[in-house]
Design a protein around this motif. Structure first.
Motif, short mmCIF file in Angstrom:
data_model
loop_
_atom_site.label_atom_id
_atom_site.label_comp_id
_atom_site.label_asym_id
_atom_site.label_seq_id
_atom_site.Cartn_x
_atom_site.Cartn_y
_atom_site.Cartn_z
N ARG A 3 9.66 -7.47 -27.08
CA ARG A 3 8.31 -7.05 -26.32
C ARG A 3 8.08 -5.45 -26.47
O ARG A 3 8.87 -4.92 -26.34
CB ARG A 3 8.39 -7.66 -24.88
N CYS A 4 6.78 -5.10 -26.16
CA CYS A 4 6.20 -3.86 -26.24
C CYS A 4 6.54 -3.07 -24.91
O CYS A 4 6.61 -3.60 -24.00
CB CYS A 4 4.63 -3.83 -26.28
N ARG A 5 7.00 -2.03 -25.05
CA ARG A 5 7.91 -1.42 -24.00
C ARG A 5 6.77 -0.84 -23.03
O ARG A 5 7.09 -0.46 -21.92
CB ARG A 5 8.75 -0.23 -24.31
N SER A 9 3.61 -6.87 -24.08
CA SER A 9 3.19 -7.82 -25.15
C SER A 9 4.34 -8.14 -26.20
O SER A 9 5.21 -7.44 -26.68
CB SER A 9 2.03 -7.63 -25.79
N LEU A 12 4.15 -7.94 -31.54
CA LEU A 12 4.58 -6.96 -32.44
C LEU A 12 4.63 -7.00 -33.77
O LEU A 12 5.10 -8.16 -34.42
CB LEU A 12 5.91 -6.48 -32.07
N CYS A 47 2.33 -2.69 -31.51
CA CYS A 47 1.90 -3.70 -30.87
C CYS A 47 0.40 -3.85 -30.72
O CYS A 47 -0.39 -2.93 -30.64
CB CYS A 47 2.01 -3.21 -29.20
N GLN A 54 6.13 1.61 -32.22
CA GLN A 54 7.70 1.89 -31.38
C GLN A 54 8.54 1.23 -32.49
O GLN A 54 8.29 0.45 -33.13
CB GLN A 54 7.46 1.07 -29.96
N GLN A 219 8.45 6.09 -29.57
CA GLN A 219 7.23 5.42 -29.89
C GLN A 219 6.21 6.58 -30.55
O GLN A 219 6.70 7.68 -30.45
CB GLN A 219 6.56 4.92 -28.66
N SER A 225 -3.53 4.79 -27.42
CA SER A 225 -2.42 4.43 -26.87
C SER A 225 -1.98 5.25 -25.67
O SER A 225 -1.11 4.86 -24.67
CB SER A 225 -1.34 3.93 -27.84
#
Length: 411
Positions: A3-5, A9, A12, A47, A54, A219, A225
């Motif tokens: 999952r995206c930090r 989400s 990825l 993401c 990331q 990241q 972003s």
């Protein structure tokens, strides 16, 4: 990584897989050469919901920054960059004797020394014990701590809110993006400013700067972003500057959301550039892995052919980015006899993974190699001047990024 930090989400997508390498600042003492050396996957993903690029948080900041090998003051151009920034910020924000400036990840005081010189109250927050001690020796007040919301609140309670919080080359180094950003908000005054410098993903992709992907960098930001990351902590982007540092960086000017107002035209301009480059869709990342592979092939071909001709190649610099390059290319002392560095901390040590000796810079003039491979390519102008003496014996400089370049220096 599942999952995206930043947004949580699970969408990825792979950008480039560089295999497994040791942490880039884990330089080896001679008595550790026969001991096991851990290596971790180095796989960049993006993401597709918030477009934060990331890598998995496989090492912690505590693993890296309790004792750190990087001292900013050994780069002349970087100290000058910091001085110019301080002069500009003082003028832009009207800072004076009653102001308070905090720098997060203040290293050895390379930036705050200029704030001290202007008679402005300041504090550095630096987690590395050894470089923080160096800052205090130079008269820069420094707290040895990692930034968190609690740390930010404690500093604010003791010293008051900061008119300016500076976070240069650290926003990529923290796995807890949201917590760190909330820490910045805790530090800054309700009508204050936050200035962040971080490498721009746009130039990383366009200029093949894949060696800046390493385990300390969790990241990699576009302005788009970064806006999302700042909002997670109650900050709003109001302006952006494009900088040449680190091959291409962005300076983000943010304020508490309540006082931010409308962003400058420059924010919209950079967002348009990122969108035109395809960085908000997968097409913008599609060819990067193939271009990375070409950098590797070209460098290895040059080193192998030089070795077969009986020519000597040594390195200049032992930066973290260099260790990504050396490990990804599989370069060992048979192809690169040694590298040199201005930082005495690294002398007598060896590069992680590749075990290349690190020596004082004077060895280049003593040995007169045919080629000097410049690992901190982002300091090209500075180092072409510093290394101009290699012309005396017909030596040449080699820059591996963005593409292999062999330079005949002039006196």
């Amino acid at each position: 990584m599942t999952r995206c930090r930043l947004c949580g989400s699970a969408a990825l997508a792979s950008v480039v897989d560089l295999g497994a390498t040791p942490p880039c600042e884990s330089f080896l003492a001679a008595d550790r050469l026969d001991l096991p050396e851990p290596a971790y996957p180095l796989h960049l993903r993006v993401c597709t919901d918030c477009w934060l690029a990331q890598i998995p948080p496989l090492i912690t900041p505590e693993d890296t920054f309790q004792e750190y090998a990087y001292f900013s003051s050994y780069s002349t151009s970087w100290v000058e960059h910091a001085r110019t920034f301080v002069d500009g910020a003082v003028q832009r924000l009207g800072l004076g004797g009653e102001s308070f400036v905090v720098e997060v990840a203040s290293n050895d005081g390379y930036l705050l020394r200029h704030v001290v010189d202007q008679g402005i109250r300041c504090l550095g927050i630096e987690p590395s014990v050894n470089v923080g001690a160096a800052a205090r020796d130079e008269g820069v007040p420094t707290l040895t701590e990692f930034l968190s919301p609690d740390t930010g609140s404690a500093v604010r309670a003791e010293h008051g809110p900061a008119d300016l919080v500076v976070a240069n080359n650290v926003y990529a180094h923290i796995p807890d993006v949201v917590g760190f950003t909330r820490g910045l908000r805790a530090l800054v005054a309700d009508d204050g400013w936050v200035s962040i410098e971080v490498q721009h993903l746009l130039t990383l992709i366009e200029e093949n700067q894949y060696d800046t992907i390493y385990h300390e960098h969790f990241q990699y930001y576009t302005v788009a972003s970064a806006i999302r990351a700042l909002e997670s902590g109650g900050l709003t982007l109001v302006d952006v500057e494009l900088l040449p540092t680190h091959g291409g960086s962005i300076r983000l000017w943010a304020r508490p959301a309540e006082v931010a107002g409308e962003p400058s035209r420059r924010v919209a301009e950079v967002l348009d550039r990122e969108k035109a480059a395809g960085l908000q869709e997968l097409s913008g990342y599609a060819e990067f892995s193939a271009r990375v592979a070409k950098v590797r092939r070209d460098l290895l071909r040059f080193l192998i052919e030089a070795a077969e001709r009986g020519e000597t190649v040594v390195g200049y610099g032992a930066p973290g980015k260099g260790n990504t390059l050396l490990n990804h290319c599989g370069i060992r002392p048979d192809l690169l006899a040694y590298t040199v560095d201005r930082n005495p901390y690294k002398h007598g040590r060896f590069t992680p993974g590749t075990r290349i000796p690190i020596l004082p810079p004077e060895r280049i003039a003593a040995d007169k190699p045919d080629y000097v491979l410049v690992l901190p390519w982002n300091l090209r102008a500075e180092l072409v001047e510093q290394l101009s003496f290699v012309h005396e014996w017909g030596g040449r400089l080699v820059f591996p990024i963005p593409e292999l370049s062999i330079v005949e220096v002039k006196p």
